[in-house]
Structures are given as C-alpha cells and as structure tokens.
Scaffold this active site. Structure first.
Site, mmCIF file in Angstrom:
data_model
loop_
_atom_site.group_PDB
_atom_site.id
_atom_site.type_symbol
_atom_site.label_atom_id
_atom_site.label_comp_id
_atom_site.label_asym_id
_atom_site.label_seq_id
_atom_site.Cartn_x
_atom_site.Cartn_y
_atom_site.Cartn_z
ATOM 1 N N GLU A 1 -6.165 5.064 -1.429
ATOM 2 C CA GLU A 1 -6.136 3.738 -2.070
ATOM 3 C C GLU A 1 -7.427 3.466 -2.833
ATOM 4 O OE1 GLU A 1 -5.487 0.522 0.695
ATOM 5 O OE2 GLU A 1 -5.573 -1.022 -0.844
ATOM 6 N N LYS B 1 -10.019 1.009 -5.281
ATOM 7 C CA LYS B 1 -10.422 -0.396 -5.303
ATOM 8 C C LYS B 1 -11.427 -0.620 -6.422
ATOM 9 C CE LYS B 1 -11.746 -4.109 -2.190
ATOM 10 N NZ LYS B 1 -11.739 -4.579 -0.819
ATOM 11 N N HIS C 1 -6.455 -4.755 -6.574
ATOM 12 C CA HIS C 1 -7.605 -3.872 -6.717
ATOM 13 C C HIS C 1 -7.953 -3.469 -8.145
ATOM 14 C CE1 HIS C 1 -7.763 -2.537 -2.231
ATOM 15 N NE2 HIS C 1 -7.745 -3.847 -2.402
ATOM 16 N N HIS D 1 0.611 -1.394 -2.214
ATOM 17 C CA HIS D 1 0.204 -2.497 -1.358
ATOM 18 C C HIS D 1 0.523 -3.782 -2.107
ATOM 19 C CE1 HIS D 1 -2.748 -0.825 1.864
ATOM 20 N NE2 HIS D 1 -1.501 -0.462 2.049
ATOM 21 N N ASP E 1 -9.661 -10.149 -5.426
ATOM 22 C CA ASP E 1 -8.880 -9.479 -4.379
ATOM 23 C C ASP E 1 -8.763 -10.379 -3.152
ATOM 24 O OD1 ASP E 1 -7.627 -7.387 -2.956
ATOM 25 O OD2 ASP E 1 -9.544 -6.678 -2.181
ATOM 26 N N ASP F 1 -6.162 -11.447 -1.403
ATOM 27 C CA ASP F 1 -5.142 -11.154 -0.395
ATOM 28 C C ASP F 1 -4.368 -12.385 0.057
ATOM 29 O OD1 ASP F 1 -5.149 -8.198 0.219
ATOM 30 O OD2 ASP F 1 -7.285 -8.620 0.394
ATOM 31 N N ASP G 1 0.238 -6.170 2.057
ATOM 32 C CA ASP G 1 -1.179 -6.195 2.416
ATOM 33 C C ASP G 1 -1.801 -7.524 2.003
ATOM 34 O OD1 ASP G 1 -3.758 -5.654 3.124
ATOM 35 O OD2 ASP G 1 -4.167 -4.280 1.473
HETATM 36 C C1 RNT Z 1 -8.828 -3.445 1.340
HETATM 37 C C2 RNT Z 1 -7.561 -2.680 1.175
HETATM 38 C C3 RNT Z 1 -6.940 -2.196 2.441
HETATM 39 C C4 RNT Z 1 -6.987 -3.224 3.552
HETATM 40 C C5 RNT Z 1 -6.265 -2.824 4.809
HETATM 41 C C6 RNT Z 1 -6.694 -3.654 5.964
HETATM 42 O O1 RNT Z 1 -9.253 -3.985 0.174
HETATM 43 O O2 RNT Z 1 -6.634 -3.428 0.467
HETATM 44 O O3 RNT Z 1 -5.661 -1.764 2.198
HETATM 45 O O4 RNT Z 1 -6.476 -4.448 3.129
HETATM 46 O O5 RNT Z 1 -6.394 -1.494 5.021
HETATM 47 ZN ZN ZN Z 2 -4.645 -2.560 0.301
#
Ligand code: RNT
Ligand code: ZN
Length: 421
Positions: free
Chosen positions: A228, A230, A264, A288, A296, A298, A328
């Site tokens: 992943e 970012k 991200h 995600h 970011d 969330d 996520d």
């Molecule tokens: C963090 C990432 C990651 C987390 C999780 C907890 O910026 O998005 O995926 O949110 O692993």
């Molecule tokens: Zn994530």
C-alpha cells in the site's frame, strides 16, 4: 401497508424501470451480493489493537471520544458480530497483527504464530467469513520513530522483516483453515517529517527488506501480498518511502498486488481513475475504500461520486475477479458500530448500483460517439430506483432495510456500549 409489502411494491416497480433499460434486477442483486467486502476490525477500537498499550503512532489518527470503544477482543467481536447483521452480501474480516490474543505474553510481533489468533479464527468460523490480514508497522517500541523496514537500525529493520514473514505464515494458516485466500496488506509509515537527503538509501533498504519478506513465493496463492502506497502521514509530511510510484514499480516487478487507498493521493487525485491503468500491468489489486476529507482523514465511506466511480470502474470493466476490496476508515466521534454499518451499506450500495446501471446503453452511446447521450444517461442513472432494489435485497437477505437498522444500534448502545465506561 406493512413494510414488507411496501418493499415488494417498490421492487416490482423498480424491476420494470430497469427492464426498460435492459437490466435484469435479480441478476444485478446476485452479482453485487457475491463480491466479498472485507470489514476492517480497527474501526471498533480506534486502531488500538491488543498487543501494546502505548499511543497510536505511524502518522495516523482516530479523532473523537465517543463512548463505547471496544477494549477487549471479546468486546470487539461482539461489536463486529452485531455489525455483520446490519448489511447484506459476502463479507470477510480484515485483521491487523496488533489484534493478536497472545498465547504467551512474552511473544512479540516477530514471533507470532497462528496460535496467537485462535479466537479470531474461531470467530471467523462462527461467522462463516474469510479473513484478510495486515502486519502492524506502527504503535510498537521496535519502531524507529516512523521507520520500520527502511530503518538504518539493523536490529529494528530485522525485527520488522521477521514480522512480515510471520504475517505471511499466519495468513496462510487462516486461508487453509477457512478455505478462502487471505490477502496480506503491507502498509508502513516509513518516511521523514522534513526534507530527506538520502532518499535512495531509505528506498534501497525498503526494497531489500521487502525482497526478503517476499523471497519465498510459496504461499502467494493462499495468502497473496499487497503493498500500500501513501502520500504522507502526520509527522511524516516531506518524504514517504513507499509512495505511489514506488509501490506500483515494486508490485509490478515482484509480481505482488498493489493496494490503492482512496485517501493516499493528492486531494484532487482519485483512485477510480487509476484502476484500469494499474490493472493493465499488474495482475491483482487491493482497494482500501475510505473517504478523505481534505486530507487522509479516514472518514466513513459515503455513497458519494467517487465511491460510485470506483465500483463502476471495477464492475463495468469486468474486474471483480482481480480486485479485492477492503474498507479502511476510523471515526471515533460517532457510534463505531454505526460507522461499520454505514460504510458497508454504502460500499455495497455502490456495487449494486454499478451492476444495475444501464451499461449496455452507456457503452452503445460511447461506441457510436454520442457523448451527449452518454452524459444524459449518466445523469439519469442517478435517479433510477436503486433504493427500492436495495431494500428488497436487504429484505431477502434477512438484513434491515434503510430506516430499520439504526434503532438496533441505538438499543445496543444503551444496553452494551454505554456500560463500558
Ligand atoms: C494508513 C493506511 C493503512 C491503515 C491500516 C490501519 O494510512 O491506510 O491501511 O489505515 O492499516
Ligand atoms: Zn489504507
């Protein structure tokens, strides 16, 4: 009129409306239902986990202090159990390594085994769901500030390499036990707050670490690995080792999955625009699904244009078999179980809407160069009776329809969450 009768009437009407577009509603429901959506355990306790007591680190933050956070594995399982009754469709459980229920308190993340997740495996069996997994490269004393796999501290770097290997083994165990592949997602916060000089050295160490973790190709079928990317994290604003270019290059050259998180990228950049581009060269991706509000952040997934575009891209291009989907987000300012219900219902609604869309008519308009008609169709699609089909879908799956699920959470809040202190 009873609610059931009303829903049935709405469905009868919607079926005809969609049929006029050449869309088979029952087929759409069946298809939307079959796509696995992975529920992230970490919404339930603000990404706390159970294997450390310290603060959340790694440049991520859950803000708010709504009462009722799950404090134990039992409580978290209770909350997830309830959440699972509040949305339809095939689901998985997405667990982080920090949620270990350790068989031996002296064990650390570099030595976890399947035994440290037995209660979770039992829970997944009880719920009849598959599991996905994530190594936890944050909130731990062996982090070198915000560095893990790219740390110049060899002892720490080695610790995190071992953690990655253990997580692959554990996910393989989940997959074998549950008879369903377990996607292992690697995200690490590695980067620097201010301008980095030797960016190459950090990336070289990251590559060496990842290569060691993924050296053993056996098990990639049962437990496929994803990386992943970012853009930045809090306190890691200037340089991120695994940025988008790094993760795509790594995933492509090493034949693993790339994970695209909706939060991200730069604020006007969207992952819906990347899906078929990435899948042109990378075999499988993990998404995600999240909602970045200005950064970011969330936030809980909304049924907004981007969530819809993501599902349209996956479904209309026939990519459901090559795209794994996980949620996520972590909002601690409102009822946490409701966050799961809202986010999951919206994600599944977007999937259903993608399958219900007049795709044949849209494709035809595009193929004949009639972009006026294409836009007209796109806009009319917004007000097709999705809600009527959705409620019928919920009804047939024994799940509360819109308007009928929040009360269940309110009761649970009164009887369970409020008593948690
Ligand atoms: C963090 C990432 C990651 C987390 C999780 C907890 O910026 O998005 O995926 O949110 O692993
Ligand atoms: Zn994530």
């Amino acid at each position: 009129m009873s609610m059931e009768k009303q829903i049935q009437q709405g469905y009868d009407y919607a079926r005809e409306v969609y049929a006029a577009w050449g869309v088979d509603v029952d087929e759409a429901i069946k298809n939307a239902d079959a796509v696995p959506l992975s529920l992230h355990c970490w919404q339930g306790d603000d990404v706390g986990g159970f294997d450390t007591t310290g603060d959340l680190t790694g440049g991520i933050a859950a803000t708010g202090n709504y009462p009722g956070r799950a404090r134990t594995p039992r409580e978290l399982m209770d909350d997830i159990r309830l959440a699972y009754t509040l949305f339809p469709g095939r689901k998985k459980l997405n667990l982080h390594a920090s949620y270990a229920v350790r068989s031996d308190k002296n064990k650390d993340r570099d030595s976890y085994t399947l035994n440290d997740f037995t209660p979770w495996l039992d829970f997944a069996r009880e719920q009849g769901v598959g599991m996905d997994f994530n190594p936890t490269y944050f909130s731990h004393p062996m982090m070198d500030g915000d560095l893990s796999l790219s740390s110049p501290d060899e002892k720490k770097r080695r610790f995190w390499i071992e953690h990655g290997k253990r997580c692959r083994e554990i996910a393989g165990g989940f997959a074998k036990a549950l008879g369903e592949p377990s996607v292992v997602n690697f995200w690490m916060p590695d980067g620097t707050k201010d301008t980095c000089v030797n960016t190459k050295a950090f990336r070289d160490r990251m590559t060496a670490s990842l290569d060691e973790i993924f050296a053993d190709r056996a098990g990639m079928d049962l437990a496929p690995c994803a990386l992943e990317s970012k853009l930045f994290g809090m306190g890691v604003e200037s340089f991120t080792v695994v940025n988008s270019e790094y993760s795509l290059g790594y995933a492509q050259s090493r034949e693993i999955m790339a994970c695209l998180d909706a939060g991200h990228y730069h604020p006007t950049e969207v992952i819906s625009a990347k899906i078929t581009a990435v899948l042109a060269f990378i075999d499988r991706i993990l998404l995600h699904v999240s909602r970045p509000v200005r950064w970011d952040s969330d936030h809980v997934v909304a049924l907004d244009d981007e969530t819809q575009r993501i599902m349209d891209e996956v479904v209309w291009n026939g990519y459901t078999g090559r795209v794994a989907i996980g949620l996520d987000f972590f909002d601690a300012s409102i009822n946490r179980v409701a966050c799961w219900a809202i986010g999951m219902r919206n994600t599944r609604k977007a999937l259903l809407s993608a399958f219900l869309a007049p795709a044949t008519a849209l494709r035809e308009a595009e193929a004949t160069g009639d972009y006026t008609r294409r836009l007209a169709l796109f806009e009319e699609r917004r007000t097709l009776p999705l809600g009527a089909v959705w409620n019928y879908y919920c009804l047939t799956r024994n799940v509360p329809a819109d308007g009928a699920w929040l009360g269940i959470i309110t009761d649970y809040e009164k009887n369970v969450l409020a008593r948690r202190g």
